[in-house]
Design an enzyme around this catalytic site. Structure first.
Site, short mmCIF file in Angstrom:
data_model
loop_
_atom_site.label_atom_id
_atom_site.label_comp_id
_atom_site.label_asym_id
_atom_site.label_seq_id
_atom_site.Cartn_x
_atom_site.Cartn_y
_atom_site.Cartn_z
N LYS A 6 -41.40 -52.17 40.91
CA LYS A 6 -41.92 -50.79 41.73
C LYS A 6 -40.69 -50.79 42.80
O LYS A 6 -39.84 -49.76 42.30
CB LYS A 6 -43.02 -51.19 42.67
CG LYS A 6 -44.64 -51.54 41.58
CD LYS A 6 -45.73 -52.18 42.58
CE LYS A 6 -45.69 -53.28 43.94
NZ LYS A 6 -45.48 -55.12 43.33
N ARG A 65 -35.91 -63.95 41.78
CA ARG A 65 -35.67 -62.95 43.00
C ARG A 65 -34.53 -63.03 44.17
O ARG A 65 -35.02 -64.43 44.93
CB ARG A 65 -36.86 -61.84 43.80
CG ARG A 65 -36.36 -60.57 44.52
CD ARG A 65 -37.30 -59.66 44.39
NE ARG A 65 -38.57 -60.37 45.20
CZ ARG A 65 -39.63 -59.60 45.16
NH1 ARG A 65 -39.80 -58.37 44.87
NH2 ARG A 65 -40.91 -60.39 45.36
P1 AP5 Z 1 -44.29 -56.26 48.32
O1 AP5 Z 1 -43.26 -56.11 49.22
O2 AP5 Z 1 -44.96 -54.59 48.82
O3 AP5 Z 1 -44.57 -57.06 47.30
P2 AP5 Z 1 -44.79 -57.18 46.26
O4 AP5 Z 1 -46.45 -55.87 45.86
O5 AP5 Z 1 -45.92 -58.55 45.48
O6 AP5 Z 1 -43.70 -56.84 45.28
P3 AP5 Z 1 -42.79 -56.93 45.54
O7 AP5 Z 1 -41.79 -56.85 45.64
O8 AP5 Z 1 -42.71 -58.98 45.05
O9 AP5 Z 1 -42.26 -56.33 43.84
P4 AP5 Z 1 -42.13 -55.07 43.12
O10 AP5 Z 1 -43.12 -54.85 42.44
O11 AP5 Z 1 -41.11 -53.90 43.98
O12 AP5 Z 1 -40.88 -55.63 41.91
P5 AP5 Z 1 -39.31 -55.81 42.06
O13 AP5 Z 1 -38.82 -54.27 41.92
O14 AP5 Z 1 -38.64 -56.14 43.69
O15 AP5 Z 1 -45.17 -57.20 49.53
C1 AP5 Z 1 -45.08 -58.10 50.74
C2 AP5 Z 1 -46.33 -58.50 51.28
O16 AP5 Z 1 -46.23 -57.79 52.48
C3 AP5 Z 1 -47.38 -58.52 50.95
O17 AP5 Z 1 -47.83 -60.06 49.92
C4 AP5 Z 1 -48.38 -58.75 51.88
O18 AP5 Z 1 -48.85 -59.47 52.16
C5 AP5 Z 1 -47.79 -57.30 51.97
N1 AP5 Z 1 -48.32 -55.99 51.59
C6 AP5 Z 1 -47.35 -54.87 51.34
N2 AP5 Z 1 -48.29 -53.75 51.54
C7 AP5 Z 1 -49.03 -54.14 51.84
C8 AP5 Z 1 -50.64 -53.03 51.64
N3 AP5 Z 1 -50.74 -52.19 50.73
N4 AP5 Z 1 -51.83 -54.16 52.11
C9 AP5 Z 1 -51.80 -55.58 52.61
N5 AP5 Z 1 -50.83 -55.53 52.42
C10 AP5 Z 1 -49.49 -55.45 52.23
O19 AP5 Z 1 -38.67 -57.14 40.96
C11 AP5 Z 1 -39.07 -58.00 40.84
C12 AP5 Z 1 -37.60 -58.81 40.62
O20 AP5 Z 1 -37.66 -58.88 38.87
C13 AP5 Z 1 -36.13 -58.74 40.73
O21 AP5 Z 1 -35.46 -59.20 41.26
C14 AP5 Z 1 -35.52 -57.67 40.00
O22 AP5 Z 1 -34.39 -57.71 39.82
C15 AP5 Z 1 -36.18 -57.65 38.62
N6 AP5 Z 1 -36.44 -56.75 37.80
C16 AP5 Z 1 -36.75 -56.10 38.16
N7 AP5 Z 1 -37.20 -55.20 36.61
C17 AP5 Z 1 -37.24 -56.04 35.12
C18 AP5 Z 1 -37.38 -55.43 34.55
N8 AP5 Z 1 -37.50 -54.21 34.33
N9 AP5 Z 1 -36.15 -56.23 34.09
C19 AP5 Z 1 -36.17 -57.21 34.44
N10 AP5 Z 1 -36.27 -57.86 35.25
C20 AP5 Z 1 -36.67 -57.09 36.73
#
Ligand code: AP5
Length: 211
Positions: free
Chosen positions: A13, A125
């Site tokens: 995302k 990550r």
């Molecule tokens: P938040 O920061 O939103 O974390 P998340 O939803 O767990 O999502 P991430 O940031 O971990 O992943 P992402 O999908 O953005 O992936 P990214 O692009 O970084 O939330 C953190 C915490 O905050 C929650 O656990 C909760 O406690 C709280 N919170 C937040 N919002 C909330 C809500 N609405 N309600 C309640 N609590 C809330 O990619 C990940 C990795 O993969 C990177 O290293 C990237 O380089 C790699 N990557 C990305 N795309 C690809 C691809 N296509 N191929 C290969 N590698 C890739």
């Protein structure tokens, strides 16, 4: 065009939002980033959120909804909601809020990535402590290990990207966020993109849905 990007932790995302900001001049509203900034600044909101985030649990709906209301009320055109909503009560609250603000979300795009891929993405990550640029130790390393290419800041692992916390995040996702698929199928806003492909391919699919 206003979008919701939703999916599992590590689905991409944030990565896709970064591309949409740069190339399509959209505004990202990431609840995770907002909480991390509040924690960094040691605000009351940050202190409340940290206790939940460190355990991989969701922050209570009332706290999240209040924070999003504040941001959306400032006025944003072409926004991407990244990580919000992630429960059905949050989606219902968002609908009410959008109605009040005379705004609408055009599409709720689900990024589909199999569980077996997510763990590797999350444990590998790394993020810049200063400018929040996202890296991956294998697929997108910084040029110098531990140093941000963009700002020279320290590149570190997020506290909640430790293996023992990731399990809880995935559980919370299954229980609370998966039901949003049906929610948005019913409203007619649902769209799905295969997120287990090259970043550029995923971006192209999102753009195709937007056009
Ligand atoms: P938040 O920061 O939103 O974390 P998340 O939803 O767990 O999502 P991430 O940031 O971990 O992943 P992402 O999908 O953005 O992936 P990214 O692009 O970084 O939330 C953190 C915490 O905050 C929650 O656990 C909760 O406690 C709280 N919170 C937040 N919002 C909330 C809500 N609405 N309600 C309640 N609590 C809330 O990619 C990940 C990795 O993969 C990177 O290293 C990237 O380089 C790699 N990557 C990305 N795309 C690809 C691809 N296509 N191929 C290969 N590698 C890739």
């Amino acid at each position: 065009m206003n979008l919701i990007l939703f999916g599992a932790p590590g689905a991409g995302k944030g990565t896709q939002s970064e591309l949409l900001i740069k190339r399509d001049t959209m505004t990202q509203i990431s609840t995770g980033d907002l909480f991390r900034a509040a924690i960094k600044n040691q605000t009351e909101l940050g202190k409340k959120a940290q206790a939940f985030m460190d355990k991989g649990e969701l922050v209570p709906d009332s706290i999240v909804i209040g924070m999003v209301e504040e941001v959306l009320s400032k006025g944003n055109s072409s926004f991407i909601l990244d990580g919000f909503p992630r429960t059905v009560p949050q989606a219902e609250a968002l609908d009410q809020l959008l109605q009040k603000l005379h705004l609408k979300v055009d599409k709720a795009i689900f990024l589909e990535v199999p569980n077996r891929i997510l763990m590797g993405r999350l444990t590998g990550r790394r993020v810049c402590k200063t400018c929040a640029t996202v890296y991956h130790i294998e697929s997108k390393p910084s040029k110098v290990e531990g140093v941000c290419d963009k700002c020279g800041g320290a590149v570190v692992q997020r506290n909640d990207d430790k293996e023992e916390v990731i399990g809880n995040r995935l559980k919370a996702y299954e229980e609370f966020t998966m039901p949003l698929k049906n929610y948005y199928k019913k409203t007619g806003q649902y769209a799905e993109v295969d997120g287990n492909r090259d970043t550029e391919e995923v971006y192209k699919s999102i753009k195709a849905l937007m056009n």
